[in-house]
Design an enzyme around this catalytic site. Structure first.
Site, mmCIF file in Angstrom:
data_model
loop_
_atom_site.group_PDB
_atom_site.id
_atom_site.type_symbol
_atom_site.label_atom_id
_atom_site.label_comp_id
_atom_site.label_asym_id
_atom_site.label_seq_id
_atom_site.Cartn_x
_atom_site.Cartn_y
_atom_site.Cartn_z
ATOM 1 N N ASP A 155 -34.445 -73.138 -14.026
ATOM 2 C CA ASP A 155 -34.223 -71.870 -14.705
ATOM 3 C C ASP A 155 -34.973 -71.929 -16.041
ATOM 4 O O ASP A 155 -35.542 -72.966 -16.421
ATOM 5 C CB ASP A 155 -32.732 -71.578 -14.889
HETATM 6 C C1 BGC Z 1 -32.015 -66.355 -15.738
HETATM 7 C C2 BGC Z 1 -32.610 -66.335 -14.345
HETATM 8 C C3 BGC Z 1 -33.927 -65.602 -14.336
HETATM 9 C C4 BGC Z 1 -34.852 -66.257 -15.351
HETATM 10 C C5 BGC Z 1 -36.238 -65.653 -15.393
HETATM 11 C C6 BGC Z 1 -33.025 -66.796 -16.773
HETATM 12 O O1 BGC Z 1 -32.531 -66.604 -18.056
HETATM 13 O O2 BGC Z 1 -30.894 -67.208 -15.749
HETATM 14 O O3 BGC Z 1 -31.698 -65.745 -13.464
HETATM 15 O O4 BGC Z 1 -34.468 -65.617 -13.049
HETATM 16 O O5 BGC Z 1 -34.271 -66.148 -16.631
HETATM 17 O O6 BGC Z 1 -36.235 -64.384 -15.911
#
Ligand code: BGC
Length: 756
Positions: free
Chosen positions: A282
């Site tokens: 993530d």
């Molecule tokens: C979130 C993810 C997301 C990623 C990219 C993160 O902060 O937890 O769910 O896919 O950002 O945008």
């Protein structure tokens, strides 16, 4: 003897060769042969140029330079065929090996055609519909250059304080698994090399939906049996459906952050479940392992790679430290090659290695995005996601002939209709409720008044407005707003009050410890009730709310979540009775936040509480019942359904057999309607404490007034299996009770016995 040994060696060689030939892709292997260590590490790097894209430039300077240098495997936050072509050209024409990029995006509930938030969509219990929304999202996103989606989010969540419950399918592992599968199928379909399909990412592996205290990014602690039985099934369902990538979660598991957790990413995901796609972190979750206490950037990057992580999102720990770790013998080049291979295999699956520009067809956005069909699907999906929480007299549906007072801070609002996590959508295209009412009932007498601010709390408003203005505090005083609304209400036959949460009061980093409707709006509703007018509450939220007070009021309540781009039209369809609501809750709604977590599938205790009264020395509260305010599976209709003849086809089930549980459902009302018929079991005796009830099947049926249908469920030993304390998937012989109805709060109907 010698001869025998030789032929065994030969067979082993041949076996190994076949295995290799079967699994390895020659085009990818040929590339890997040519790649330097730095180029392999470059493939593991995922960047986002961020704001640069939104303001028009292709990519910001350093991203551009890194792509040219072969230091980037993928980007996200870049869209449109032209910009994606430019980004691909940077890689293809400038980097030494010309390897194209993965182009990622968060397409969570639709791309430009925004569907209801996922928690709402799950409330439709309609897997064909959910699959179709994902298919349309893939068509639109790929038309705009995207080839890799960061969805579905399948984290089981039982804590409505956590804002990200909005993004998932609620509390139940079985339903969550069905939704996970449907979404992966919709995004990826049969063939990822088709230009209208994209790689799906199941996230966030794992257990992200169970943070302590419901606070985002918080730690998680859970027994293995609970994980396997109640939290892991949806991720596994996505893997079984062939999901192309997996995103790790921010939390720790058994004290080891998921992003660096070898047990999770290798032993479980790859070895036990057979996942063969790639794993992405993530957002900066590799770097965040430093704050978790796992070491410095070099340590945590090596730890993540060795655990089974293939791609590092944004943090550049892989890019900046892995080479040094190879030199120091902390990771092997082989481990880096393995990760790079997985990224290249994904590019191969998409057909990018043959045609880097296949998602850069400039004619597609016009024909594929925001078409009438897509918007029609969004409208339908929204109507199917609404849940009639409470019926009072015949307030709903509202007659078009009535004088209608449309009141509330969300009644003529555009900025909150799409809901959280709709970064690719455009809220200015969404239909406010007032406009929807006028579209659907052009001759109706509708008067609008705002009545209250979403909240009067300016500090809260500021926190909620980080992605643009969602909460606007009016120049008029609260008293003026209220008096304006009361005047309109008093002059009407019926009040429709559209109230609830702003879209960014749920979602990422939007946990709440008080999950009531904001006080400004509670007050408005109390005052409206005093007018004595019939009131239909249209409630918007991204999570279950504590509406104990409102449930006691003489009102009807229709839960509409955040409905998406067609919000107003869909709400009007249901309020005026063109569509009969049929959604069912996929998360229990608590009586108060002190009950949380409250969910239907809780395991038995030794001192079960009586259903109604408090009893000393039983597992209950002094001040509130154990049961939720509104249970999982609950949802009413404008018509009524009666269940009869609920029975099992036999008393004993042998492990090789199946049995049928059936019921007749009759529409006893005057309107056509749909019902979600739910089948639950309770395993009476087993080696670990069983859930009190467990959903094992459901069917959504449609019934004309007076019509009856027989619904049959086939039950096999597979449906009775669970993970025992050795984590074996078993069914244990003995008695099983079954329950059938239109809510999880249905009565026990009979039992059968599983024999050896
Ligand atoms: C979130 C993810 C997301 C990623 C990219 C993160 O902060 O937890 O769910 O896919 O950002 O945008």
């Amino acid at each position: 003897m010698k001869k025998f040994n030789l032929s065994v060696a030969f067979l082993l060689f041949l076996g190994g060769y076949c295995l290799q030939a079967q699994e390895r892709i020659p085009q990818v292997e040929a590339l890997l042969e040519k790649m330097t260590l730095e180029e392999k590490i470059g493939q593991l790097n995922l960047l986002t140029p961020g704001g640069g894209i939104a303001t028009g430039s292709v990519v910001s300077e350093d991203v551009e330079a890194k792509i040219k240098a072969g230091n980037v495997g993928g980007v996200f936050g870049v869209s449109s065929p032209e910009r994606v072509r430019q980004a691909q050209e940077l890689a293809v024409k400038n980097s030494r090996l010309g390897i194209p990029l993965l182009i990622g995006s968060d397409v969570i509930h639709g791309y430009k055609t925004t569907f209801p938030i996922p928690l709402g969509l799950s409330s439709s219990w309609d897997m064909d519909l959910i699959r179709e929304t994902a298919k349309v999202a893939a068509k639109e996103a790929t038309a705009d250059g995207i080839n890799w989606n960061f969805s579905p989010m399948v984290d089981i969540s039982r804590d409505p304080r956590w804002g990200r419950v909005a993004e998932g399918a609620g509390e139940d592992a079985y339903l969550g698994s069905q939704v996970a599968r449907a979404m992966v199928q919709g995004y990826q379909q049969e063939d990822l090399s088709e230009p209208n399909t994209m790689i799906a990412t199941v996230k966030h592996m794992a257990l992200y939906g169970a943070p302590e205290g419901g606070r985002d990014y918080n730690r998680v602690d859970m027994s293995r049996t609970k994980m396997f039985n109640e939290y892991l099934p949806p991720y596994k369902a996505a893997v079984d459906a062939g999901v192309g990538s997996v995103m790790t979660s921010f939390n720790d598991i058994d004290g080891v952050p998921a992003t660096g957790n070898k047990w999770l990413l290798t032993d479980l995901l790859r070895e036990r479940w057979g996942f063969n796609g790639f794993v992405v972190s993530d957002y900066t979750s590799v770097n965040e392992m430093i704050a978790h206490g796992m070491g410095d950037l070099q340590d945590v990057s090596a730890m993540a790679l060795k655990a089974g992580l293939d791609m590092d999102m944004v943090g550049e720990g892989f890019l900046t430290t892995l080479k040094k770790s190879v030199e120091e013998g902390k990771v092997s080049e082989e481990e880096i090659t393995t990760a790079a291979r997985r990224i290249l295999e994904a590019k191969h699956k998409l057909g990018l290695l043959d045609d880097p520009y296949k998602y850069s067809d400039t004619s597609r956005p016009e024909t594929d995005i925001l078409t009438k069909e897509n918007r029609d699907l969004a409208r339908l999906a929204a109507t199917q996601s609404f849940v009639l929480l409470k019926k009072k007299d015949n307030i709903l549906p509202v007659s078009k002939k009535a004088k209608i007072a449309l009141i509330g801070p969300l009644a003529n609002n555009q900025s909150n209709m799409l809901g959280t996590w709709a970064p690719t959508g455009d809220f200015t295209l969404s239909v406010p409720v007032l406009e929807g009412f006028r579209n659907v009932a052009p001759s109706a007498k509708i008067t609008y008044a705002k009545g209250a601010n979403i909240t009067n709390d300016t500090a809260l408003a500021k926190k909620v407005n980080v992605f643009g203005s969602k909460v606007e505090i009016s120049n008029e005083s609260s008293e003026q707003l209220l008096q304006g609304a009361l005047k309109v209400a008093k002059a009407s036959d019926v009040v429709v009050a559209v109230i609830g949460e702003a879209s960014e009061m749920s979602g990422e980093a939007a946990s709440r410890s008080n999950i009531q409707i904001p006080e400004s709006q509670k007050r408005l509703l109390r005052e409206l009730v005093k007018t004595g007018k019939p009131i239909a509450v249209v409630l918007m939220s991204g999570r279950p709310l504590d509406i104990s007070e409102e449930m006691e009021m003489p009102v009807s309540i229709l839960q509409v979540w955040h409905p998406g781009v067609e919000a107003g039209n869909a709400i009007a369809d249901v309020v005026f009775g063109y569509v009969n609501p049929s959604g069912k809750l996929t998360m229990s709604w608590p009586r108060n936040v002190g009950q949380v977590p409250v969910y239907y599938g809780e395991r038995t205790t030794g001192r079960p509480a009586p259903t109604q009264e408090f009893e000393k020395f039983k597992s209950n509260y002094l001040d509130v019942k154990n049961s939720p305010l509104l249970p999982f599976g609950h949802g009413l209709s404008y018509t009524n359904f009666q269940y009869s003849e609920i029975k099992a086809s036999k008393e004993n089930l042998r492990s090789v057999d199946s049995l049928k549980i059936s019921t007749t459902v009759t529409n006893t009302g005057k309107l056509e309607g749909q019902e979600v018929v739910q089948l639950y079991i309770h395993d009476k005796v087993r080696s670990i404490t069983p859930p009190k009830k467990q959903l094992i099947d459901f069917k959504k049926i449609s019934l004309a007034p007076g019509e009856s249908k027989t619904v049959e469920f086939q039950v096999t030993v597979e449906d009775l299996k669970f993970y025992n304390s050795q984590l074996e998937h078993v069914a244990e012989p003995g008695e099983f009770e079954f329950f059938v109805g239109g809510t999880s709060d249905c009565e026990m109907q009979g039992s059968f016995t599983l024999t050896e």
